[in-house]
Structures are given as structure tokens and as C-alpha cells.
Write a protein that holds these residues in place. Sequence first.
Motif, PDB file in Angstrom:
ATOM      1  N   GLU A 194       0.825  -1.201   0.000  1.00 14.49           N
ATOM      2  CA  GLU A 194       0.000   0.000   0.000  1.00 14.49           C
ATOM      3  C   GLU A 194       0.863   1.256   0.000  1.00 14.49           C
ATOM      4  N   GLU A 199      -1.568   8.074  -2.375  1.00 12.69           N
ATOM      5  CA  GLU A 199      -2.605   8.903  -2.975  1.00 12.69           C
ATOM      6  C   GLU A 199      -2.617  10.312  -2.381  1.00 12.69           C
ATOM      7  N   LYS A 212      -8.566   6.450 -13.248  1.00 14.76           N
ATOM      8  CA  LYS A 212      -9.586   5.843 -12.392  1.00 14.76           C
ATOM      9  C   LYS A 212     -10.553   4.956 -13.164  1.00 14.76           C
ATOM     10  N   VAL A 247      -9.789  -5.734 -12.011  1.00 19.18           N
ATOM     11  CA  VAL A 247      -9.420  -4.915 -10.854  1.00 19.18           C
ATOM     12  C   VAL A 247      -9.105  -3.515 -11.367  1.00 19.18           C
ATOM     13  N   ASN A 248      -9.617  -2.512 -10.690  1.00 19.01           N
ATOM     14  CA  ASN A 248      -9.301  -1.137 -11.059  1.00 19.01           C
ATOM     15  C   ASN A 248      -7.795  -0.935 -11.106  1.00 19.01           C
ATOM     16  N   GLU A 251      -6.132   0.275  -7.928  1.00 15.62           N
ATOM     17  CA  GLU A 251      -6.113  -0.752  -6.884  1.00 15.62           C
ATOM     18  C   GLU A 251      -5.091  -1.827  -7.205  1.00 15.62           C
ATOM     19  N   TYR A 252      -4.955  -2.156  -8.478  1.00 14.23           N
ATOM     20  CA  TYR A 252      -3.942  -3.135  -8.903  1.00 14.23           C
ATOM     21  C   TYR A 252      -2.538  -2.635  -8.582  1.00 14.23           C
ATOM     22  N   LYS A 254      -1.677  -0.585  -6.249  1.00 14.86           N
ATOM     23  CA  LYS A 254      -1.472  -0.609  -4.804  1.00 14.86           C
ATOM     24  C   LYS A 254      -1.258  -2.022  -4.282  1.00 14.86           C
ATOM     25  N   ASN A 255      -1.916  -2.989  -4.921  1.00 22.29           N
ATOM     26  CA  ASN A 255      -1.802  -4.374  -4.459  1.00 22.29           C
ATOM     27  C   ASN A 255      -1.988  -5.346  -5.619  1.00 22.29           C
ATOM     28  N   LEU A 258      -4.209  -8.674  -5.822  1.00 24.25           N
ATOM     29  CA  LEU A 258      -5.644  -8.725  -6.071  1.00 24.25           C
ATOM     30  C   LEU A 258      -5.983  -9.500  -7.338  1.00 24.25           C
TER      31      LEU A 258
END
Length: 268
Positions: A194, A199, A212, A247-248, A251-252, A254-255, A258
Motif C-alpha cells: 500500500e 494517494e 480511475k 481490478v481497477n 487498486e492493482y 497498490k496491491n 488482487l
Amino acid sequence: MKKIILLFTLVCFLTSCNVTESIVFNENGSGQFLISYEMGDAVTAMTNAMGGEKPDSEKKEGGKVMDTTMVFADIMETYKDSIAALPEDKKLAMAAVKDMFMTMKMNEDEGEMTMGIGLNFDSIDDLKDINEKIKKAQSLNAQGDQVGSMKENSPLGNFFGSDNNKTGYVLTDSGFSRLTEISILDEEGEESIEELFDEADESNQEFIDYFKNAFYNVKLSFPKAVKTMSLENAELSEDRKTVTYKVNWIEYLKNPLLLDVNVEFVDE
């Protein structure tokens, strides 16, 4: 060929596109891996960058339509004399991706463009170095160093994804797994993942809205029906042989974990 590869590299890195990782397995364990970039918005962006809209006379003739596949082995044979004169690192990159191919589909009038790079594999073991092969294919242009510098020295670099990530695939008679390996120096666990993407950093904020609506999509097709899978948001086809999920992009980044999934096949 050089212009197409350059376009592939720059557009994939610099546009808000949807990425799709697709693997199709055959009964004998062979199959096709393809990672593709849907970049309809990039068609408009490139048109504007090259001078805006076309004159009415050109519009009547229709926009460019393209549907082509380039096999690196064929390119190496056709241009072997030119390749022999390349710097050693470029020759090594060409050799590393000789069993791969690139695709490009474009319809300017419809605002559609998809580019991809893939591999027809004989067994799952052929995918063990797929991340490295993709990076080598993307490096086969004169501006490769400039793109690398941009990744390291600009806020946009955070949005390219990490070179530390390595994706592994395991296929057995009873199931399939997609596994991400992340190398992070001096840090461990999801909390450190993370922290790689902040952000709250104002220098990143302008890019967050830009990406986004971008997604990393995964599509997996098997010769056997799926009994269970580890992701609740994944979808199954009617015959239960194709798994899809997304996965967005933020978000991908960041992690990347997923995107990992475990699939169990129906006993036969």
C-alpha cells in the motif's frame, strides 16, 4: 516494424487504457497467452497530436482500418541483416522474444484500437519468464531508454506498475493458480505494498483521476469445467470453462495480489 513497436510501448505506458491478460488452455496443456491494451481513447489523442481532425476529403475515404499479427521469428528472418547490425542488447532482446507475436487492430472511424503481445506455448512451463519477455519486447525501440527514464524521474512512473512483480502460473489436472511474487527491499507484507502508492501525494493526484476508469482484466479459458474459484467477484461462462474478472488499475498498482486466483476443476 520499429514504428509499430514504439507506438505499442509509448501508448501502453502513457494512455488510460484497459489491459486484458488472456490465457487459453488446450486439452494437452498447450495454449495461448495474450496481454492486450484497449486504447480507443488513444486514437483520438494521437489524431490530435498529429494535427487534429482530418480534412473532409479524407473523411469521405474513411479512416485507417488495420488487423495484423507480427511474428517475431518471421521478422528476424526477413530482417536478419539489419538485426545483425543492432547493438548487442537489442539482438539479445530479439532472441529472447523470437517465439512471441504482436497484434494490432485499429478502426479510426469507430474509435477503436487494440494492441497486444502474446505467446503460443507448449506447456505452462513456457510462461515462467513471460513478464521478462514482455518487457524485452517493449524495449525494442530507440526510445526505450527515454521511457525508462520517464518511469524513474516523473510522478507518472508510479502508474506504470512495478518491475519487481513477477507472475507465475500453475496448472495441474485438478486446478489452476495465478500467483504474484513481489520483491520489496527492507519491507514485507500488504502494508508495504500500500505504501508504494501514496494517494496523498499532490504530485500524483492529477494522474489518479486520469487512470480511475482503467482496469486490469483477466480472462482464463480451460478445457475443463470450473468447480470453485477463490475470487468472489469473478464471473463464470455458461459452460463454466471461462473465468473473467477485473481490478481497477489504481487498486492493482497498490496491491498486485488482487489479481491472483485459485481455480478448482470439476472432477471427471
